[in-house]
Structures are given as structure tokens and as C-alpha cells.
Design an enzyme around this catalytic site. Structure first.
Site, PDB file in Angstrom:
ATOM      1  N   ASP A  60       0.855  -1.180   0.000  1.00 35.41           N
ATOM      2  CA  ASP A  60       0.000   0.000   0.000  1.00 35.41           C
ATOM      3  C   ASP A  60       0.900   1.241   0.000  1.00 35.41           C
ATOM      4  OD1 ASP A  60       0.939   0.319   2.582  1.00 35.41           O
ATOM      5  OD2 ASP A  60      -0.892  -0.366   3.525  1.00 35.41           O
ATOM      6  N   SER A  61       0.280   2.408  -0.075  1.00 36.34           N
ATOM      7  CA  SER A  61       1.067   3.637  -0.172  1.00 36.34           C
ATOM      8  C   SER A  61       1.503   4.176   1.187  1.00 36.34           C
ATOM      9  CB  SER A  61       0.240   4.716  -0.876  1.00 36.34           C
ATOM     10  OG  SER A  61      -0.847   5.121  -0.051  1.00 36.34           O
ATOM     11  N   GLY A  62       0.935   3.622   2.268  1.00 32.32           N
ATOM     12  CA  GLY A  62       1.196   4.164   3.591  1.00 32.32           C
ATOM     13  C   GLY A  62       0.299   5.335   3.942  1.00 32.32           C
ATOM     14  N   GLY A  63      -0.510   5.763   2.986  1.00 33.41           N
ATOM     15  CA  GLY A  63      -1.370   6.923   3.212  1.00 33.41           C
ATOM     16  C   GLY A  63      -2.348   6.736   4.358  1.00 33.41           C
ATOM     17  N   PHE A  64      -2.975   5.559   4.437  1.00 33.24           N
ATOM     18  CA  PHE A  64      -3.957   5.326   5.496  1.00 33.24           C
ATOM     19  C   PHE A  64      -3.319   5.473   6.867  1.00 33.24           C
ATOM     20  CE2 PHE A  64      -6.175   2.541   8.478  1.00 33.24           C
ATOM     21  CZ  PHE A  64      -7.475   3.030   8.366  1.00 33.24           C
ATOM     22  N   ASP A 107      -2.962   8.312  -1.710  1.00 37.07           N
ATOM     23  CA  ASP A 107      -4.310   8.884  -1.721  1.00 37.07           C
ATOM     24  C   ASP A 107      -4.645   9.386  -0.336  1.00 37.07           C
ATOM     25  OD1 ASP A 107      -4.444   6.270  -0.622  1.00 37.07           O
ATOM     26  OD2 ASP A 107      -6.626   6.295  -0.862  1.00 37.07           O
ATOM     27  N   GLN A 128     -11.711   7.383  -4.639  1.00 42.86           N
ATOM     28  CA  GLN A 128     -12.227   7.901  -3.376  1.00 42.86           C
ATOM     29  C   GLN A 128     -13.604   8.517  -3.623  1.00 42.86           C
ATOM     30  OE1 GLN A 128     -11.287   7.562  -0.303  1.00 42.86           O
ATOM     31  NE2 GLN A 128      -9.255   6.641  -0.527  1.00 42.86           N
ATOM     32  N   GLY A 131     -11.296   4.123   1.034  1.00 37.40           N
ATOM     33  CA  GLY A 131     -12.219   4.938   1.812  1.00 37.40           C
ATOM     34  C   GLY A 131     -13.524   4.268   2.158  1.00 37.40           C
ATOM     35  N   ASP A 139      -8.134  -7.305   1.009  1.00 41.32           N
ATOM     36  CA  ASP A 139      -7.141  -7.516   2.069  1.00 41.32           C
ATOM     37  C   ASP A 139      -7.726  -7.035   3.381  1.00 41.32           C
ATOM     38  OD1 ASP A 139      -5.422  -4.896   3.243  1.00 41.32           O
ATOM     39  OD2 ASP A 139      -6.624  -4.506   1.447  1.00 41.32           O
ATOM     40  N   CYS A 199     -13.222 -27.429   8.459  1.00 38.33           N
ATOM     41  CA  CYS A 199     -11.990 -26.737   8.089  1.00 38.33           C
ATOM     42  C   CYS A 199     -10.818 -27.720   7.994  1.00 38.33           C
ATOM     43  CB  CYS A 199     -11.675 -25.638   9.090  1.00 38.33           C
ATOM     44  SG  CYS A 199     -10.220 -24.651   8.662  1.00 38.33           S
ATOM     45  N   CYS A 218      -7.556 -26.702   8.065  1.00 41.34           N
ATOM     46  CA  CYS A 218      -6.326 -26.049   8.513  1.00 41.34           C
ATOM     47  C   CYS A 218      -5.610 -26.890   9.581  1.00 41.34           C
ATOM     48  CB  CYS A 218      -6.605 -24.650   9.050  1.00 41.34           C
ATOM     49  SG  CYS A 218      -7.234 -24.590  10.747  1.00 41.34           S
ATOM     50  N   CYS A 272      -7.386 -26.937  13.073  1.00 43.01           N
ATOM     51  CA  CYS A 272      -8.596 -27.756  13.153  1.00 43.01           C
ATOM     52  C   CYS A 272      -8.294 -29.244  13.002  1.00 43.01           C
ATOM     53  CB  CYS A 272      -9.598 -27.299  12.094  1.00 43.01           C
ATOM     54  SG  CYS A 272     -10.339 -25.689  12.460  1.00 43.01           S
ATOM     55  N   HIS A 279      -5.928 -20.617  11.476  1.00 38.90           N
ATOM     56  CA  HIS A 279      -7.315 -20.959  11.156  1.00 38.90           C
ATOM     57  C   HIS A 279      -8.027 -19.829  10.431  1.00 38.90           C
ATOM     58  CE1 HIS A 279     -11.459 -22.215  11.341  1.00 38.90           C
ATOM     59  NE2 HIS A 279     -11.728 -21.031  11.871  1.00 38.90           N
TER      60      HIS A 279
END
Length: 369
Positions: free
Chosen positions: A93-97, A147, A189, A216, A266, A304, A306, A309, A335
Site C-alpha cells: 500500500d502507499s502508507g497513506g492510510f 491517496d 475515493q 475509503g 485484504d 476446516c 487447517c 482444526c 485458522h
């Protein structure tokens, strides 16, 4: 460039589709859930465990990797893939958040985002050009433009101003890109205003990025509002390019997002709630740390496959969580990650079989969160 997105199968009753996204580090079958490896690691999981969970691609966080260990060091190590020994695709990601979440520690201008480190108070500046420089040093397969993640709620004028600045920053990011072995995604956005979302989708589509993200959303708004914005945006974004809904990972939102044409998701939810003693299951979640599971000798989810489980019971995992044993967080992280990726595999199967809408209605009718 080693990037190509091919739509394989379209659902007849919704915008759901399957596809293949080719990258320099392998192909990705979509729709896909991408585990978040904020600091070059998916929390409480080894690379082997992430691979066993079925992950096709993971995320790294530009802000955190810039702060520690530094993008120059990662570049010296040969890039993020070699640094963390992950051989499949990576998205940063851009790190903006993260910058915009710093509140009083940051200030936005047309130039970019000035901020103080959450670690030591040192001062830094993220411009669109600087972010592209950092991401290119990290060397992922896919990188995001800088952004401004508009908060919820926000008034119309602020949201419009923020959106327009995001568009200008996106153009600057595209102009700053120098590496052709990395795909740059634009970000839509526009807050919770349908007309702004439509304008943003049109503007980002016109810039002709390799892929397009929707930012957003899932920032506190009601889910029906998020779905409404997705309907607007995905009715405009080009069908021949992948669509990525940022920061969304709840099972119901994955199903409904796919139905609205989203290809990539994500979220930190899976590993974050695992560390708090909570497991994801078909109809919502189980708070394993609760007393009701003290003598429950069943697996978390009998369906499941995994590691957790297959090998351990709810009672044992509750014991680990209650005694603050790190294995508890590890097992629940395994899990929750596998549960979510398996859900995406199931969704792809239903789209390919032509039964997605039936699956969607049955799933949503049973889901509680």
C-alpha cells in the site's frame, strides 16, 4: 510489463467473476483474499504456514517498512521478496492510510502529507513522488498511489476537495514511476457520495492504471452504504482490469463484494482477532476465550482443513489464550487465514459452476457477525 489480467468466467446473476492476474512472481486466481504482512511478516505466522493456508499474494505496508527497517535497507537486501524470503507476489500500500490515521501528528498540503513518526516523533514528508520512490525500493509486484482516505462521516465539500487532491496525487505517482516490473494501481475515493464516487471512478479509469482500487470504505459506515458505493464504482471501472477493495475482510463483505465485481481484498481482521482469542466460522465468529469453550473438545470448525482444526480442540486453544501462550494466537491466525482463503476458493468454484447466486443467498441468510 509482466502483467496481464484475464476474466475467465462471469456470473449471470451479478457482477461476480473469476480471473487470472499474471505478475512477475506468478499468477493469482481471482477473486482473492490477500493476508496482510504489515512489517514484512503476517503476524504470528511463518511463510510456510501462510503458504499452507493457500495464500497467493500478501501485502506489505509502506509506512511501517519506511520507518523500520527503512526502504534503503530492504533494497540493499535485494527487495522485499528476498528480504523476507517470500517467492509469490507482494502488494504494497502507499502508507497513506497510516499517515492519515496519525491525527494531530500529520498535516496535509497539496505537496503531500507531513507527519511525525509514531515511534520517535521525528518529522517526515510523504509526497506522491516520495511514496513511489519508497515502493520501488521495496520492489513489490503491485504498488498503490498515494491517496487521502476520507474519514466517515465527512461533509460534501471536504470529501470533494479530498477526492480531487487524490486524483492530482495519482497523476503525479504515475509520472514518477520508473520501474516497469511493478504495476501501479489507482485508487477511487469520494466518500459516501454517489456522484463523487462516480466522478472519481471516471477520473481514475481515464488515467489507465494497470489495476484500480477502491479506498475509503469500511471506515465506519453502515455496510449497505458501502455496498451502494461499490455498485456505483464498479459500474464504471473498466471490466478488463482488476478491482481491489482495500481493507475489507469480513466474510459477509467478501461475498457481497464479489457479487459487486470486486476481484481483490485484504484485511488485518483475520490475525488481529486471532490474537484476541476469536475464530472465524461459517456463520460469523466464536470467541474462543469464553468460558463456554472450556470443555469443548471439538475442532474450531469441523469442516476446516487447517492445521489448527486438524490437530487441536477449542478447549485446548482456549487454554492457550487464557494462559497467554503465543501458540494460541498462532493457531487462531492459521485458522482465520485459511478459513478466509478457503471461502474465496469456494466462491470461485461457485462462480465457475454457475451457482454463485444460490450460494450467496444461503451464506448471507446464515451469517451473523
Amino acid at each position: 510489463m509482466d502483467f496481464k489480467f484475464t476474466v475467465e468466467k462471469k456470473d449471470s446473476g451479478s457482477r461476480a467473476r473469476t480471473g487470472i492476474l499474471q505478475t512477475p512472481h506468478g499468477e493469482i486466481k481471482t477473486p482473492v483474499f490477500m493476508p496482510v504482512g504489515t512489517q514484512a511478516t503476517v503476524k504470528a505466522m511463518t511463510n510456510g504456514q501462510v503458504l499452507e493456508a493457500g495464500a497467493q499474494i500478501i501485502l506489505g505496508n509502506t509506512y511501517h517498512l519506511y520507518m523500520r527497517p527503512g526502504h534503503e535497507l530492504v533494497a540493499e537486501a535485494g527487495g522485499l521478496h528476498k528480504f523476507m524470503n517470500w517467492k509469490k507476489p507482494i502488494l504494497t500500500d502507499s502508507g497513506g492510510f497510516q499517515v492519515f490515521s496519525l491525527g494531530d501528528l500529520r498535516k496535509l498540503t497539496e505537496e503531500g502529507a507531513a507527519f511525525q513518526s509514531h515511534l520517535d516523533g521525528s518529522r517526515h514528508m510523504f509526497t506522491p513522488e516520495k511514496v513511489v520512490q519508497i515502493e520501488e525500493a521495496l520492489g513489490p509486484d503491485i504498488m498503490m498511489v498515494l491517496d487521502e482516505c476520507t474519514p466517515y462521516p465527512a461533509d460534501y465539500d471536504y470529501t470533494k476537495h479530498s477526492m480531487e487532491r487524490t486524483h492530482r496525487w495519482a497523476r503525479r505517482c504515475k509520472d514518477a514511476q520508473t520501474r516497469e516490473d511493478m504495476a501501479l494501481f489507482g485508487i477511487v475515493q469520494g466518500g459516501m457520495y454517489g456522484d463523487l464516487r462516480a466522478k472519481s471512478a471516471e477520473a481514475v479509469a481515464e488515467m489507465d492504471f494497470i489495476g484500480n482500487a477502491i479506498g475509503g470504505l469500511s471506515v465506519g459506515e453502515p455496510k449497505p452504504m458501502m455496498y451502494e458505493m461499490l455498485d456505483v464504482v464498479n459500474g464504471i471501472l473498466p471490466e478488463e482490469k482488476p478491482r481491489y477493495l482495500m481493507g475489507v475482510g469480513s466474510a459477509d463483505c467478501l461475498v457481497e463484494g464479489v457479487a459487486r465485481g470486486v476481484d481483490m481484498f485484504d484485511c488485518v481482521l483475520q490475525t488481529r482477532i486471532a490474537r484476541n482469542g476469536t475464530a472465524l466460522v461459517r456463520n460469523g465468529k466464536l470467541v474462543i476465550r469464553n468460558q463456554e469453550f472450556a470443555k469443548d473438545f471439538r475442532p474450531i470448525d469441523e469442516q476446516c482443513d487447517c492445521y489448527a482444526c486438524r490437530n487441536h480442540t477449542r478447549a485446548y486453544i482456549r487454554h492457550l489464550i487464557k494462559t497467554n501462550e503465543i501458540l494460541g494466537a498462532i493457531l487462531l491466525s492459521i485458522h482465520n487465514t485459511r478459513f478466509t482463503i478457503r471461502l474465496m476458493e469456494e466462491i470461485r468454484g461457485h462462480i465457475e459452476a454457475g451457482s454463485f447466486e444460490e450460494f450467496r443467498h444461503e451464506f448471507m441468510a446464515a451469517f451473523r457477525m
